[in-house]
Design an enzyme around this catalytic site. Structure first.
Site, PDB file in Angstrom:
ATOM      1  N   GLU A  81      -4.216 -13.210  -9.173  1.00 13.86           N
ATOM      2  CA  GLU A  81      -2.877 -13.287  -8.569  1.00 13.86           C
ATOM      3  C   GLU A  81      -2.467 -14.745  -8.353  1.00 13.86           C
ATOM      4  OE1 GLU A  81      -4.231 -10.463  -5.566  1.00 13.86           O
ATOM      5  OE2 GLU A  81      -2.425  -9.299  -5.962  1.00 13.86           O
ATOM      6  N   GLU A 130      -9.776  -4.683  -7.505  1.00 12.63           N
ATOM      7  CA  GLU A 130      -9.634  -4.199  -6.117  1.00 12.63           C
ATOM      8  C   GLU A 130      -9.901  -2.709  -6.000  1.00 12.63           C
ATOM      9  OE1 GLU A 130      -7.502  -6.254  -7.623  1.00 12.63           O
ATOM     10  OE2 GLU A 130      -6.866  -7.841  -6.260  1.00 12.63           O
TER      11      GLU A 130
HETATM   12  N1  CAA Z   1     -15.554 -12.581  -1.712  1.00 16.80           N
HETATM   13  C1  CAA Z   1     -16.613 -13.040  -1.003  1.00 16.80           C
HETATM   14  N2  CAA Z   1     -17.757 -13.451  -1.577  1.00 16.80           N
HETATM   15  C2  CAA Z   1     -17.853 -13.362  -2.919  1.00 16.80           C
HETATM   16  C3  CAA Z   1     -16.801 -12.890  -3.711  1.00 16.80           C
HETATM   17  C4  CAA Z   1     -15.602 -12.491  -3.045  1.00 16.80           C
HETATM   18  N3  CAA Z   1     -14.507 -12.060  -3.730  1.00 16.80           N
HETATM   19  N4  CAA Z   1     -17.183 -12.916  -5.017  1.00 16.80           N
HETATM   20  C5  CAA Z   1     -18.447 -13.406  -5.025  1.00 16.80           C
HETATM   21  N5  CAA Z   1     -18.850 -13.667  -3.763  1.00 16.80           N
HETATM   22  C6  CAA Z   1     -20.148 -14.168  -3.308  1.00 16.80           C
HETATM   23  C7  CAA Z   1     -21.215 -13.091  -3.396  1.00 16.80           C
HETATM   24  O1  CAA Z   1     -21.181 -12.244  -2.281  1.00 16.80           O
HETATM   25  C8  CAA Z   1     -22.472 -13.936  -3.478  1.00 16.80           C
HETATM   26  O2  CAA Z   1     -22.771 -14.381  -2.189  1.00 16.80           O
HETATM   27  P1  CAA Z   1     -24.327 -14.352  -1.662  1.00 16.80           P
HETATM   28  O3  CAA Z   1     -25.007 -15.351  -2.547  1.00 16.80           O
HETATM   29  O4  CAA Z   1     -24.213 -14.777  -0.244  1.00 16.80           O
HETATM   30  O5  CAA Z   1     -24.799 -12.946  -1.860  1.00 16.80           O
HETATM   31  C9  CAA Z   1     -22.016 -15.154  -4.288  1.00 16.80           C
HETATM   32  O6  CAA Z   1     -20.582 -15.199  -4.185  1.00 16.80           O
HETATM   33  C10 CAA Z   1     -22.371 -15.042  -5.754  1.00 16.80           C
HETATM   34  O7  CAA Z   1     -21.842 -13.813  -6.230  1.00 16.80           O
HETATM   35  P2  CAA Z   1     -22.565 -12.993  -7.400  1.00 16.80           P
HETATM   36  O8  CAA Z   1     -24.044 -13.044  -7.231  1.00 16.80           O
HETATM   37  O9  CAA Z   1     -21.917 -11.645  -7.461  1.00 16.80           O
HETATM   38  O10 CAA Z   1     -22.161 -13.907  -8.651  1.00 16.80           O
HETATM   39  P3  CAA Z   1     -22.090 -13.506 -10.190  1.00 16.80           P
HETATM   40  O11 CAA Z   1     -21.877 -14.785 -10.912  1.00 16.80           O
HETATM   41  O12 CAA Z   1     -23.242 -12.633 -10.569  1.00 16.80           O
HETATM   42  O13 CAA Z   1     -20.756 -12.599 -10.332  1.00 16.80           O
HETATM   43  C11 CAA Z   1     -18.430 -12.088  -9.983  1.00 16.80           C
HETATM   44  C12 CAA Z   1     -19.486 -13.179 -10.203  1.00 16.80           C
HETATM   45  C13 CAA Z   1     -18.264 -11.216 -11.228  1.00 16.80           C
HETATM   46  C14 CAA Z   1     -17.140 -12.849  -9.720  1.00 16.80           C
HETATM   47  C15 CAA Z   1     -18.833 -11.194  -8.787  1.00 16.80           C
HETATM   48  O14 CAA Z   1     -19.218 -12.022  -7.697  1.00 16.80           O
HETATM   49  C16 CAA Z   1     -17.743 -10.274  -8.299  1.00 16.80           C
HETATM   50  O15 CAA Z   1     -17.516  -9.228  -8.887  1.00 16.80           O
HETATM   51  N6  CAA Z   1     -17.040 -10.668  -7.207  1.00 16.80           N
HETATM   52  C17 CAA Z   1     -16.034  -9.814  -6.570  1.00 16.80           C
HETATM   53  C18 CAA Z   1     -14.767  -9.681  -7.399  1.00 16.80           C
HETATM   54  C19 CAA Z   1     -13.754  -8.815  -6.690  1.00 16.80           C
HETATM   55  O16 CAA Z   1     -13.980  -7.664  -6.388  1.00 16.80           O
HETATM   56  N7  CAA Z   1     -12.555  -9.410  -6.421  1.00 16.80           N
HETATM   57  C20 CAA Z   1     -11.476  -8.728  -5.706  1.00 16.80           C
HETATM   58  C21 CAA Z   1     -11.477  -9.139  -4.262  1.00 16.80           C
HETATM   59  S1  CAA Z   1     -10.265  -8.277  -3.300  1.00 16.80           S
HETATM   60  C22 CAA Z   1      -8.822  -9.097  -3.565  1.00 16.80           C
HETATM   61  O17 CAA Z   1      -8.761 -10.056  -4.294  1.00 16.80           O
HETATM   62  C23 CAA Z   1      -7.620  -8.550  -2.824  1.00 16.80           C
HETATM   63  C24 CAA Z   1      -6.324  -9.226  -3.177  1.00 16.80           C
HETATM   64  O18 CAA Z   1      -5.639  -8.824  -4.087  1.00 16.80           O
HETATM   65  C25 CAA Z   1      -5.788 -10.332  -2.383  1.00 16.80           C
END
Ligand code: CAA
Length: 259
Positions: free
Chosen positions: A113, A133
């Site tokens: 976004e 999401e």
């Molecule tokens: N929020 C908070 N922390 C996050 C995060 C997020 N969106 N994405 C990653 N992190 C954190 C993880 O919790 C992890 O923290 P710890 O080491 O403390 O456990 C750290 O970052 C590393 O994450 P990964 O081990 O998962 O890293 P990766 O490289 O294997 O994967 C990724 C990367 C594919 C981006 C994966 O982290 C992921 O899927 N993240 C979430 C994506 C998501 O669901 N985004 C939508 C959020 S909701 C939103 O955005 C609402 C809106 O419209 C405003």
């Protein structure tokens, strides 16, 4: 220059301010601090006449992984309602100068976004775009549903938002979400070169061009054409227009001053 914790600001160069999202430990998740700093940096850039364009980038692996899920988890409906985030998004949305997103790696949720708030997205071959999401039992909350349908149409918007699947940079290019795809190591270089090129144009014309194109998102064709006409007439009163035309006739590069 203001000290920030979640973003890094390079010294402006050739009229371009580079902003780096800098929370590698959380994959650049957009916690309130980060968004607030970004809004503040953009408001400062809007006031600074030396800055004529801004590039936002993340790291080689991730542009931004979306809203900070841990921060979001702590907020109930009333907490979300009182949250300052919409104010920050508004500051980003109303930034009047060209905003270019340089995207490598994951560009997800609120990160996608944010990229869609930019006027131009330059993506590396390795970029992946998604609105995951739905996997959290929520929907995009920073304009994703609305901007996607206006940008890529219903079919792909529905697929991305309902399934949470990611699409690669090439598909984002075909769909009209991104303007250009580069080799991953060249993304930022290209985004900065494009920003510098835009920064060398008349800032008045650039600002009105951005305003007119963005108005096309929300107005009827006749209202949009009216707005374009008025902006076109207004530009006839600027020194930059005279300079641009004179420079062409005199076969020299123009020197735009923003007047
Ligand atoms: N929020 C908070 N922390 C996050 C995060 C997020 N969106 N994405 C990653 N992190 C954190 C993880 O919790 C992890 O923290 P710890 O080491 O403390 O456990 C750290 O970052 C590393 O994450 P990964 O081990 O998962 O890293 P990766 O490289 O294997 O994967 C990724 C990367 C594919 C981006 C994966 O982290 C992921 O899927 N993240 C979430 C994506 C998501 O669901 N985004 C939508 C959020 S909701 C939103 O955005 C609402 C809106 O419209 C405003």
């Amino acid at each position: 220059m203001t000290a920030y914790s979640d973003i890094l600001l390079d010294t402006p160069h050739n009229g371009v301010q580079l902003i780096r999202l800098n929370r590698p430990e959380a994959r650049n998740a957009l916690r309130n601090t980060l968004l607030g700093e970004l809004a503040d940096a953009l408001q400062n850039a809007a006031r600074d006449e030396q800055i004529r364009a801004v590039v936002i980038t993340g790291s080689d692996q991730v542009f931004a992984a979306g809203a900070d899920i841990k921060e979001m988890a702590a907020l109930d409906a009333v907490g979300l309602w009182k949250d300052p985030r919409p104010t920050y998004w508004k500051a980003i949305r109303t930034f009047p100068k060209p905003l270019i997103a340089s995207v490598n790696g994951y560009c997800l949720g609120g990160g996608m976004e944010l990229a869609m708030h930019a006027d131009i997205i330059i993506a590396g071959e390795d970029a992946q775009f998604g609105q995951p999401e739905i996997n959290l039992g929520i929907i995009p909350g920073a304009g994703g549903t609305q901007r996607l349908i206006r940008t890529v149409g219903k079919a792909l918007a529905m697929r991305l938002v309902l399934s949470g699947e990611f699409i690669p940079a090439r598909q984002a290019l075909t769909a009209g979400l991104v303007a250009e795809v580069t080799q991953p190591e060249l993304t930022l270089k290209r985004a900065i070169a494009l920003a510098e090129s835009i920064a060398s144009k008349s800032p008045v014309a650039v600002r009105l061009a951005k305003e007119a194109i963005l108005a096309g998102f929300e107005t009827s064709l006749s209202q949009g054409l009216e707005l374009e006409r008025k902006a076109f007439l207004f530009l006839a009163a600027t020194e930059d227009r005279q300079e641009g035309i004179n420079a062409f006739l005199e076969k020299r590069p123009p020197q735009f001053k923003g007047q």
